[in-house]
Design an enzyme around this catalytic site. Structure first.
Site, PDB file in Angstrom:
ATOM      1  N   CYS A 247     -19.437  43.814  16.110  1.00 20.99           N
ATOM      2  CA  CYS A 247     -19.083  43.167  17.289  1.00 20.99           C
ATOM      3  C   CYS A 247     -19.592  43.864  18.545  1.00 20.99           C
ATOM      4  O   CYS A 247     -19.393  43.387  19.609  1.00 20.99           O
ATOM      5  CB  CYS A 247     -17.386  43.400  17.167  1.00 20.99           C
ATOM      6  SG  CYS A 247     -16.819  44.770  17.410  1.00 20.99           S
TER       7      CYS A 247
ATOM      8  N   ALA B  23     -12.599  58.853  16.771  1.00 22.55           N
ATOM      9  CA  ALA B  23     -13.188  57.515  16.597  1.00 22.55           C
ATOM     10  C   ALA B  23     -13.000  57.259  14.960  1.00 22.55           C
ATOM     11  O   ALA B  23     -12.326  57.999  14.118  1.00 22.55           O
ATOM     12  CB  ALA B  23     -14.357  57.259  17.229  1.00 22.55           C
TER      13      ALA B  23
ATOM     14  N   GLY C  25     -25.966  53.386  21.336  1.00 26.49           N
ATOM     15  CA  GLY C  25     -25.048  52.638  20.218  1.00 26.49           C
ATOM     16  C   GLY C  25     -24.411  51.515  20.666  1.00 26.49           C
ATOM     17  O   GLY C  25     -23.648  50.779  20.274  1.00 26.49           O
ATOM     18  N   ASN C  26     -24.213  51.541  22.254  1.00 33.13           N
ATOM     19  CA  ASN C  26     -23.627  50.372  22.885  1.00 33.13           C
ATOM     20  C   ASN C  26     -21.910  50.506  22.677  1.00 33.13           C
ATOM     21  O   ASN C  26     -21.256  49.565  22.974  1.00 33.13           O
ATOM     22  CB  ASN C  26     -23.957  49.109  22.357  1.00 33.13           C
ATOM     23  CG  ASN C  26     -23.581  47.869  23.353  1.00 33.13           C
ATOM     24  OD1 ASN C  26     -23.882  48.044  24.609  1.00 33.13           O
ATOM     25  ND2 ASN C  26     -23.297  46.758  23.054  1.00 33.13           N
TER      26      ASN C  26
ATOM     27  N   SER D 148      10.677  35.373   2.537  1.00 35.74           N
ATOM     28  CA  SER D 148      10.390  35.920   1.220  1.00 35.74           C
ATOM     29  C   SER D 148      10.801  35.007   0.185  1.00 35.74           C
ATOM     30  O   SER D 148      10.971  35.229  -0.871  1.00 35.74           O
ATOM     31  CB  SER D 148      11.415  37.181   1.073  1.00 35.74           C
ATOM     32  OG  SER D 148      11.181  38.182   2.082  1.00 35.74           O
TER      33      SER D 148
ATOM     34  N   GLN E  49      -5.059  41.817  -0.044  1.00 40.68           N
ATOM     35  CA  GLN E  49      -3.980  40.861  -0.107  1.00 40.68           C
ATOM     36  C   GLN E  49      -4.388  39.401   0.986  1.00 40.68           C
ATOM     37  O   GLN E  49      -4.898  38.401   0.293  1.00 40.68           O
ATOM     38  CB  GLN E  49      -2.640  41.507   0.320  1.00 40.68           C
ATOM     39  CG  GLN E  49      -1.939  42.611  -0.519  1.00 40.68           C
ATOM     40  CD  GLN E  49      -0.772  43.039  -0.001  1.00 40.68           C
ATOM     41  OE1 GLN E  49      -0.210  42.669   0.892  1.00 40.68           O
ATOM     42  NE2 GLN E  49      -0.410  44.312  -0.380  1.00 40.68           N
ATOM     43  N   CYS E  50      -4.385  39.627   2.100  1.00 41.89           N
ATOM     44  CA  CYS E  50      -4.845  38.477   3.041  1.00 41.89           C
ATOM     45  C   CYS E  50      -6.377  38.440   2.951  1.00 41.89           C
ATOM     46  O   CYS E  50      -6.969  37.467   3.051  1.00 41.89           O
ATOM     47  CB  CYS E  50      -4.392  38.626   4.252  1.00 41.89           C
ATOM     48  SG  CYS E  50      -5.577  39.453   5.561  1.00 41.89           S
TER      49      CYS E  50
ATOM     50  N   CYS F 266      -6.045  48.073   8.015  1.00 45.26           N
ATOM     51  CA  CYS F 266      -5.507  47.115   7.167  1.00 45.26           C
ATOM     52  C   CYS F 266      -3.935  46.752   7.428  1.00 45.26           C
ATOM     53  O   CYS F 266      -3.093  47.701   7.508  1.00 45.26           O
ATOM     54  CB  CYS F 266      -5.581  47.241   5.558  1.00 45.26           C
ATOM     55  SG  CYS F 266      -4.998  46.134   4.427  1.00 45.26           S
TER      56      CYS F 266
ATOM     57  N   GLU G  50       9.399  40.904   2.369  1.00 40.84           N
ATOM     58  CA  GLU G  50       9.879  41.544   3.619  1.00 40.84           C
ATOM     59  C   GLU G  50      10.659  42.708   3.236  1.00 40.84           C
ATOM     60  O   GLU G  50      10.673  43.463   4.129  1.00 40.84           O
ATOM     61  CB  GLU G  50      10.834  40.528   4.416  1.00 40.84           C
ATOM     62  CG  GLU G  50      10.203  39.203   4.731  1.00 40.84           C
ATOM     63  CD  GLU G  50      11.167  38.272   5.218  1.00 40.84           C
ATOM     64  OE1 GLU G  50      11.254  38.358   6.657  1.00 40.84           O
ATOM     65  OE2 GLU G  50      11.926  37.476   4.480  1.00 40.84           O
TER      66      GLU G  50
END
Length: 1365
Positions: free
Chosen positions: A106, A376, A298-299, A1115, A145-146, A181, A1296
């Site tokens: 990105c 970082a 590296g921007n 749930s 998971q997702c 994550c 949950e």
């Protein structure tokens, strides 16, 4: 962390090397002014030639839109989450080495990739070719998971393995520093990657040499007789890594790298020209021609300026092909590092050099290494250059203070010659006489060797230990007269205090000649606080905390130097006292060790029956290969347009005029859509899709621009002119109470006799607590893709939502058509947590209205900052309590008032405040209780559903006053909890029957498995021995109510087809968002139809196949949809029974063929009416919830009293999951929710300006837990032999409940803080608000340093941020 490069010592011959003469260079650039050079690079082994490369085009969008490689994901757009990670490979012709490194696509302009090879997740492996061992193991060990973050996780590990085939665990965890994550809690990811470690990944608990997986160490007495199982995957079955199967670096690129070493490259875009010179002389000529042009390596810095601040550069110079900028050499004075060296290369160089040199020479190097390990993520470290880091001069850049106190020297060059300047405080402050000239660049940096009598230290404290900008950082150095402790030179610099790094220069000068003793320290603290001031309105807030860190760091430095003097001259300088020894050092995260224990299936269960087994997520492999398709991955269709929204910059104002004329003149803009274009209903019952007449929060959508490209749509947004007339906003709960600004009526339940209860109390306490909100921070931002079908007003709506039926309903109302003409589709959702219940409906209406107006498909994907600005989150909470209790700790009465900040619309706030009221008792039987709750109406973005739905706030509130009761009685908190806990069969305050047997079992089990009492004794002993670091331990019980308080919200339907080849297609109304609902539904179908799991398939959730589905939340998604799938399958099986009975030895396919021949229907609809639930608020009674989940968590932490940092040492969770349909999925939900809870309670902090504008709009300003934040020992145990008769297969919903248990970390920190305060004579009760950030922990650990800082009187200044709770 920047990578802008404007400067660094050329070799003496550098300016005299061969290269293009100025005229020749200019001619070359002019010749290319109309035609670019060809940009050549490879992607996954495929050669790419771009003849008109656009310097502003980023790799992420190029991969997705240009090459149709959608595996690389957009998560934040600023390099902060790792979802977009790819591997870049380059060939260095001088060293003849191939380098591999991870990078955030990105941030990468495609022009930076010339002569590079890019590997994306698709290139690592796929289901069509070969699944790579990384992908296979991550899927089979339940590390996704997702799945939205998974490709980035794969690529970070892949890049590491290409460089280090046998990595250490330290390298593995460092490789994941830049990957976030939100679902898994990281434990399964780390466990997966341990299998690649070159060293043993086995842990040795408590120093016994035993592994946590040794069964005799794991099981307690209650396990005996039960078929218990430990671990969720078998590493032995995995294929080994085969390096011969990886892509080779294209030989063509090697040839090109050598041939093109001497040729300047020029790429022209519409607005920007990118120039890549090959030697220093060319570079200096270019800098002379374009003095304002940034040098980009590296921007990571210029890229952020362009994205976040709208900065535009007509010319960009890319100098990475110049050998002089990559120099690495040892000199007599120190180490010379080329300015274009990346921070990762710098780290590796220093790690190699430090062991090879005498220790006294490496003190500066070691201080730099300390900062580099936390600075970082690995992707940014691999891109950002040393020169860029230096010249960007960000106040929170961690290396600059260390380089400055170490007397580093910058070697500069320009067309006019070379010179050297000190990298000192004046340079970092940007003073003209100490700075670069416009035409100069840094060629290299000399980092000097330290001396024997030198002492150098580096400090930083951030909101998260890794991949987070420092709140404050510092570099400190002292030089003594030889063999003495008399100060010859002293240098102290701080970052994070002002817009640039600041120096305590005057203070240091006054201390020269002083001895290094306590008197000097006292004076130094006063001098520094007098010299370095921080405005009470300073950007970033945390003012008193930042002031405290000035002297806390100074004290740490003082002690580190004393310790060093003692090591050098033990006879001369005494050992540090035990008290002060504890102040030394900072926390370092160890590789986490996990343990998961659950009851195995009955040995008699057929092997084909998957229910109860830890089956891999149905999409796990596709997540890991990048083949899983999310909403924005859907391929482009003909004539599609892109939509961008114009949002309100005001919290409350009238809309006077909207002028779209300039926007319509932007090339590519097709139209602007406003409320006037809505044919029907403008939004939902509570919220407008397009603001009309008035805006009621910052971030409210006013209108939308549709254009041929996303970039053009954004450009159009900037041209829309809106005139506002400001109105008075209400922002905080305090404001709302003052103005009587509420939604709905007060919610109230009451039991017993409050007045009598207080009369019978030995003591009564009163207090209050504030709990901040929380951003969902799902990795996939909201996304909608609307496609008109072209006839009968039909429209397909592809949307990332938890509630497709609601999207269908309100899109139909907005377009004034019947719902049957709106087809909603959701394949999967990249995380939701409640945040995609109501908001996607608004976004879908916005897009659908635009599609209706233009007649063309509309793609609308929010950028991360837009998503966080618009959508709201968890409700901030304010609670007041009055609690009576006896001397033995029994609660006799509790009078509770609860308030939530609902924001500007009702959304789900009425339900949330109802749940707050209903769940306030948590696990405690309170004989006399009154709970009242209000939802406050304010001018903030509307808050909405979030995992736990009010209980995480209510539960923490209750546990806070439980701890206060313990403090007042002098009893341990666990005793207060135990005495007042529900036991046996009881009634809740709203008269619902409750059997708490399993609550008590969980409590006892957790006490035993966590070894609570022995560890508590060890904690107390540790605290006696350590003054500046303290440990804490807490054990917290939970009663979590599942589902909704109305039967209609529990209904579900399913549609199951059997095809003539025997394959089965299952559809149901539930949405897959990472919780494994589809996997469980396939398990249900497999069991009920008695077919192998491989026969059963799920396609998508759609309103076409299952109408009127309830929202997937609370749930109960797997519970109710499982019942519906079970019903459909049982209908089908019953139809097949006569055929099966006639041919019992036949195969499934034979039976299906025969059924078809006999005209037996092979399709069935299943239905579940729903759990009975109701709540009567007039009487305060009802069967409010279907059932309860019980759990207990014990957590241990260690805190640094001087900085507020904390370390999560160990967590044990015991959960009453009853019979788990899929233990891997359920344990994953528990772990993921727990870590999300740790974020809520200890680090995630939303900040608003006094005008109602949200500051925290991305991973740079809002910190969710990372790998470094999970407990070093993380154990989950599912209670055996437990049943839930009303749910499918006697299971319970786990989505949950685990989140609240994250507060065990909060209360462990509270326990540690209490130990600090007790030791310092602060014996009264105290309250800690949530989140318990580094700032709150440090300021609660009151000492002489917190006492000596200047204090600001509230009301005498305008704060940078306000407390909205």
């Amino acid at each position: 962390m920047g990578a802008v490069l404007r400067c660094a010592e050329p070799p003496a011959h550098a300016l005299h090397q061969t290269g293009a003469a100025p005229a020749a260079l200019l001619c070359h650039i002019m010749a290319c002014s109309t035609q670019s050079d060809a940009l050549v690079f490879f992607v996954n082994g495929r050669k790419i030639i771009e003849r008109n490369a656009n310097p502003e085009k980023l790799l992420l969008s190029y991969l997705g839109k240009g090459l149709r490689l959608s595996g690389t994901k957009y998560g934040c757009g600023i390099g902060g989450c790792g979802a977009c990670t790819v591997m870049i490979s380059t060939y260095e012709p001088t060293s003849k080495k191939i380098m591999h490194y991870p990078a955030n696509s990105c941030l990468l302009p495609i022009c930076l990739l010339h002569n590079s090879a890019v590997t994306t997740v698709e290139g690592v492996g796929s289901t069509k070719t070969r699944v790579h061992p990384i992908q296979e193991r991550l899927a089979k060990c339940h590390g996704s998971q997702c799945g939205f973050c998974t490709p980035g996780m794969v690529m970070s590990m892949y890049a590491l393995l290409r460089n280090h085939p046998d990595p250490s665990m330290e390298q593995i965890t460092a490789a994941l520093d830049g990957n976030l994550c939100r679902c898994t809690g990281y434990r399964p990811i780390i466990d997966t990657y341990k299998s690649f470690a070159g060293e043993t990944a086995c842990c040795q608990l408590r120093g016994t040499g035993q592994c946590c997986l040794d069964k005799e160490d794991v099981y307690s007495s209650s396990d005996k007789g039960n078929q218990m199982h430990s671990g969720l995957c078998n590493l032995e079955e995995f294929q080994p890594v085969d390096p011969t199967q990886e892509f080779i670096f294209p030989p063509e690129l090697m040839r090109m790298a050598q041939e093109q070493q001497k040729r300047t490259l020029v790429f022209h875009g519409e607005r920007t020209t990118w120039i890549s010179p090959t030697n220093l002389r060319e570079l200096l000529e270019l800098k002379a021609m374009y003095p304002k042009a940034p040098l980009v390596v590296g921007n990571t810095s210029v890229g952020l300026e362009m994205k976040l601040d709208g900065v535009h550069h007509p010319v960009i110079i890319h100098p990475t092909r110049i050998p002089d900028l990559h120099v690495v050499s040892n000199t007599n004075n120190g180490l010379v590092i080329g300015a274009a060296c990346s921070l990762a290369q710098l780290r590796d160089i220093l790690m190699k050099v430090v062991p090879e040199l005498p220790e006294e020479k490496t003190k500066i190097f070691r201080a730099l290494l300390q900062q580099l390990k936390t600075l970082a993520g690995e992707q940014i470290r691999s891109l950002a250059s040393l020169g860029g880091h230096i010249v960007s001069r960000g106040s929170t850049w961690d290396l600059n203070p260390v380089l400055a106190v170490g007397n580093s020297v910058l070697s500069l060059a320009s067309k006019d010659g070379t010179r050297q300047i000190p990298l000192n405080d004046q340079f970092l402050a940007g003073y003209g006489n100490a700075d670069l000239k416009p035409k100069e660049i840094i060629v290299s940096v000399l980092i000097p060797y330290s001396k024997k009598d030198d002492f150098v230290s580096a400090f930083r404290q951030a909101e998260r230990r890794k991949n987070a900008a420092s709140v404050v950082n510092s570099g400190m150095r002292v030089l003594f007269k030889p063999n003495t402790d008399i100060i010859m030179d002293l240098n102290i610099l701080y970052g994070g205090i002002g817009p640039t790094t600041v120096s305590a220069r005057k203070s240091c000068q006054r201390l020269i000649g002083r001895q290094w003793n306590e008197q000097m320290l006292d004076e130094a603290c006063k001098l520094v606080l007098g010299e370095i001031s921080l405005s009470p309105s300073a950007p970033g807030g945390k003012v008193e905390y930042r002031r405290t860190l000035l002297v806390s760091f100074l004290f740490k430095f003082y002690l580190e130097v004393l310790y060093g003097l003692n090591k050098m001259y033990p006879a001369k300088y005494p050992d540090l006292s035990k008290k002060n020894l504890s102040a030394l050092g900072s926390f370092h995260s160890e590789a986490p060790q996990g343990m998961q224990t659950y009851q195995d299936v009955d040995p008699a269960q057929p092997p084909q029956d998957p229910v109860g087994r830890p089956i891999m997520h149905q999409s796990g492999v596709k997540h890991a290969t990048g083949e899983a398709v999310y909403c924005n991955d859907i391929r482009a269709v003909d004539e599609e347009l892109f939509l961008a929204v114009v949002t309100s910059p005001r919290a409350h104002a009238k809309i006077v005029t909207i002028d779209v004329s300039e926007a319509l003149n932007v090339p590519g803009v097709v139209d602007v859509v406003t409320a006037e274009d809505v044919p029907g209903k403008n939004g939902t019952d509570n919220e407008q899709a397009y603001a009309k007449d008035e805006v009621i929060c910052v971030g409210q959508i006013v209108c939308a621009v549709v254009a041929e490209s996303a970039v053009q749509a954004k450009q159009g947004v900037e041209k829309v002119k809106i005139e506002y007339e400001d109105l008075e906003p209400v922002l905080t709960i305090e404001d709302a109470i003052k103005h009587n600004s509420y939604f709905g009526e007060e919610k109230k339940i009451e039991q017993g006799n409050i007045e009598e209860g207080f009369k019978s109390a030995d003591e009564i306490i009163e207090g209050e607590i504030h709990i901040g909100g929380q951003e969902h921070f799902y990795l996939e931002t909201n996304s909608v893709f609307v496609v008109p079908r072209g006839e009968d007003n039909e429209m397909d709506v592809h949307v990332s939502t938890q509630d497709a039926a609601s999207v269908q309903e309100f899109v139909a109302l907005a377009l004034d058509v019947q719902s049957s003409k709106i087809m909603c589709h959701t394949k999967r959702v990249g995380g939701a947590f409640g945040g995609k219940v109501t908001k996607p409906t608004i976004f879908a209406v916005v897009a659908a209205v635009a599609a209706n107006k233009t007649g063309r498909p509309i793609r609308f994907t929010l950028e991360r900052d837009e998503d966080m600005l618009i959508t709201g989150g968890r409700h901030p909470f304010f609670g007041k309590y009055k609690v009576g209790f006896t001397n033995d700790g029994r609660i006799t009465a509790a009078d509770i008032e609860s308030y939530i900040n609902a924001g500007c619309t009702l959304d789900e706030s009425e339900l949330v405040i109802e749940y707050v009221v209903l769940k306030t008792d948590n696990a405690y039987k309170l004989p006399n209780l009154r709970v009242r709750g209000r939802a406050c109406k304010t001018n903030l973005p509307s808050n909405t559903a979030f995992r736990g739905f009010g209980f995480p706030q209510a539960g923490l509130f209750t546990e806070s006053w439980i701890v206060t009761v313990a403090t007042r009685t002098g009893l341990p908190p666990e005793k207060i909890r135990e005495i007042n806990m529900y036991k046996g069969v009881n009634l809740t305050p709203f008269k619902e029957e409750l059997d708490a047997t399993n609550l008590v079992k969980c409590w006892k089990e957790c006490m035993e498995k966590s070894e609570y009492y022995s560890r508590k004794t060890a904690v107390e002993e540790f605290n006696k021995q350590n003054y500046w670091k303290k440990k804490g331990i807490a054990i917290i019980p939970m009663k979590f109510s599942v589902g909704f308080n109305a039967t209609r919200y529990h209904q579900a339907a399913a549609l199951v087809h059997i095809y003539t080849d025997g394959s089965v297609l299952v559809t149901h109304g539930g949405i897959e968002m990472g919780q494994g609902i589809h996997t469980k539904m396939l398990q249900v179908a497999s069991r009920e139809l008695k077919v192998p799991l491989s026969y059963v398939h799920f396609c998508e959730t759609s309103t076409i196949t299952v109408p009127n589905a309830i929202v997937t939340a609370g749930s109960i998604g797997s519970d109710v949809n499982g019942k519906a799938v079970q019903n459909a399958c049982q209908i089908l099986r019953k139809r097949l029974e006569p055929i099966i009975n006639k041919n019992p030895e036949g195969k499934w396919e034979d039976w299906i063929t025969e059924a078809y021949d006999q005209s037996v229907s092979l399709s069935a609809t299943g239905y579940f009416r729903g759990y009975m639930a109701n709540m009567n608020w007039d009487t305060g009674e009802g069967q409010a919830f279907p059932y309860f989940v019980f759990g207990v968590a014990c957590s241990e932490v260690e805190i640094d009293c001087l900085t507020g940092d904390h370390k999560n040492i160990r967590t044990d969770i015991v959960m009453d999951a009853c019979f788990s349909i899929n233990p891997a999925v359920d344990i994953g939900q528990i772990e993921g929710a727990f870590v999300q809870g740790v974020g809520l309670y200890t680090m995630e902090e939303i900040k608003f300006s006094p005008e109602g504008e949200q500051y925290t709009l991305g991973p740079d300003t809002y910190k969710i837990p990372a790998v470094c934040d999970i407990p070093e020992q993380f154990r989950v145990y599912l209670l055996p032999n437990s049943r839930n008769p009303i749910a499918i297969y006697s299971s319970k919903g786990m989505g949950e409940a685990g989140l609240f248990l994250g507060c065990s970390v909060f209360f462990a920190i509270w326990d540690a803080v209490a130990a600090v305060r007790k030791e310092r004579g602060l014996t009264g009760t105290f309250i800690l608000n949530s989140p318990l950030t580094v700032e709150r922990i440090r300021m609660a650990c009151a000492d002489n340093f917190t006492d000596m800082i200047p204090k600001d009187k509230p009301g005498t200044y305008k704060p940078w941020a306000i407390d909205i709770a």
